[in-house]
Design a protein around this motif. Structure first.
Motif, PDB file in Angstrom:
ATOM      1  N   ARG A 242       0.732  -1.206   0.080  1.00 16.87           N
ATOM      2  CA  ARG A 242      -0.106  -0.182   0.043  1.00 16.87           C
ATOM      3  C   ARG A 242       0.768   1.342  -0.065  1.00 16.87           C
ATOM      4  O   ARG A 242       2.127   1.142   0.033  1.00 16.87           O
ATOM      5  N   PRO A 243       0.291   2.292  -0.124  1.00 17.04           N
ATOM      6  CA  PRO A 243       0.946   3.743  -0.479  1.00 17.04           C
ATOM      7  C   PRO A 243       2.115   3.699   0.660  1.00 17.04           C
ATOM      8  O   PRO A 243       1.747   3.698   1.857  1.00 17.04           O
ATOM      9  N   ALA A 306      -4.222  11.361   0.337  1.00 19.63           N
ATOM     10  CA  ALA A 306      -4.061  10.312  -1.084  1.00 19.63           C
ATOM     11  C   ALA A 306      -4.374   8.879  -0.480  1.00 19.63           C
ATOM     12  O   ALA A 306      -4.954   8.112  -1.321  1.00 19.63           O
ATOM     13  N   CYS A 307      -4.050   8.457   0.689  1.00 24.08           N
ATOM     14  CA  CYS A 307      -4.268   7.277   1.171  1.00 24.08           C
ATOM     15  C   CYS A 307      -5.601   7.111   0.988  1.00 24.08           C
ATOM     16  O   CYS A 307      -6.126   5.908   0.611  1.00 24.08           O
ATOM     17  N   SER A 310      -7.369   6.535  -2.186  1.00 23.40           N
ATOM     18  CA  SER A 310      -7.137   5.424  -3.056  1.00 23.40           C
ATOM     19  C   SER A 310      -7.698   4.062  -2.662  1.00 23.40           C
ATOM     20  O   SER A 310      -7.729   3.291  -2.989  1.00 23.40           O
TER      21      SER A 310
END
Length: 311
Positions: A242-243, A306-307, A310
């Motif tokens: 993940r990010p 951003a996480c 997404s």
């Protein structure tokens, strides 16, 4: 921030600071930013960060066992024990808010190592993304994959240097605390003509950080450092799916860019070209969250945004 605590499986008090009181309503707690301090530190490290970040997200900052307001135990000086403690804190946060709580941990220094160990033991499912701050996935030099001075810790990287560090923490802790601050604050480790830090501020910073280190049992810390420097997290890093954001201090007296950036290299390589991880360099040192708080705070909030987008 409010003080709170839970009890670990062995009875140790695990203290943390929280920007929201318990119980927490679901709308308030859709996401939690978990700030994890470094070796000999405490949640107080984030005095310049919690106000800004908590204006948008729930912020929780634990004191690892043996640090800050958390309990002292005769044993427990292992990164794996700290990871197990973190697991209990995560489960507690989920229980007082919502099981699908999105958590983004920010692991600074040994806090990053605790996260990598957590991944190895419990997987990635509890987290929406990861931030790792100025920590290489292996402190010691190693013959495996030519992990040499270009990637290992600058000062504590083998049996001899680790033993020397232990001797200092046990027998001359005042000097050890100052040495840590001098290698972690960029304006002290690598002074620049552009530094706008007064002598009064330098003295205040030194009192602040050495005072936090002095709260710990120094022999316990020395044993923890021995355990920490031996851990090889490079394969654990490759479990991340993940990010990921990696932050590096250009004037860090602890790590090189190549060592810190290895986390992003491995995450992206395992994801076969998908760029899940990125590296951002700061103009400060190991404690970049303290030296450049405005930039750090913005980067954390933007990354968390951003996480969540997404998911």
């Amino acid at each position: 921030m409010q003080d709170a605590h839970i009890t670990a499986s062995d009875g140790c008090k695990l203290a943390f600071q929280t920007s929201l009181p318990s119980p927490i309503s679901a709308p308030q707690a859709s996401c939690c930013v978990l700030l994890l301090h470094g070796f000999s530190g405490s949640s107080a490290y984030f005095t310049r960060n919690v106000s800004f970040i908590s204006s948008k997200y729930w912020v929780v900052a634990p004191d690892m066992r043996g640090h800050g307001a958390s309990g002292r135990t005769r044993g427990g000086y292992h990164v794996a024990r700290l990871a197990a403690d973190l697991r209990q804190i995560v489960m507690h946060l989920q229980s007082i808010s919502r099981p699908d709580l999105k958590i983004v941990p920010v692991g600074c220094s040994i806090g990053a190592a605790v996260l990598w160990t957590y991944l190895e033991l419990f997987g990635c499912d509890d987290f929406a993304g990861f931030v790792f701050v100025d920590q290489a996935p292996l402190q010691d030099r190693s013959p495996f994959e030519n992990w040499d001075s270009t990637r290992a810790h600058k000062g504590c990287y083998d049996e001899a240097t680790m033993k020397s560090a232990q001797e200092s923490w046990i027998h001359d802790s005042v000097a050890a605390h100052r040495d840590l601050a001098e290698s972690s604050l960029g304006y002290l480790y690598a002074p620049s003509a552009g530094d706008a830090v007064s002598e009064e501020q330098k003295e205040e910073d030194m009192r602040f950080f050495t005072g936090i280190s002095a709260l710990c049992d120094q022999e316990w810390l020395a044993k923890l450092m021995c355990d920490h420097t031996r851990y090889d997290h490079r394969e654990a890093v490759e479990m991340i799916d993940r990010p990921t954001l990696v932050l590096y201090g250009k004037r860090s007296g602890c790590f090189t860019y190549e060592g810190v950036a290895e986390t992003a290299v491995r995450v992206n390589r395992k994801c076969q070209g998908q760029k899940l991880a990125s590296v951002i360099s700061f103009d400060s040192g190991h404690w970049l969250f303290y030296e450049e708080p405005e930039r750090f705070n913005r980067e954390i909030v933007q990354f968390v945004d951003a996480c969540l987008a997404s998911v």
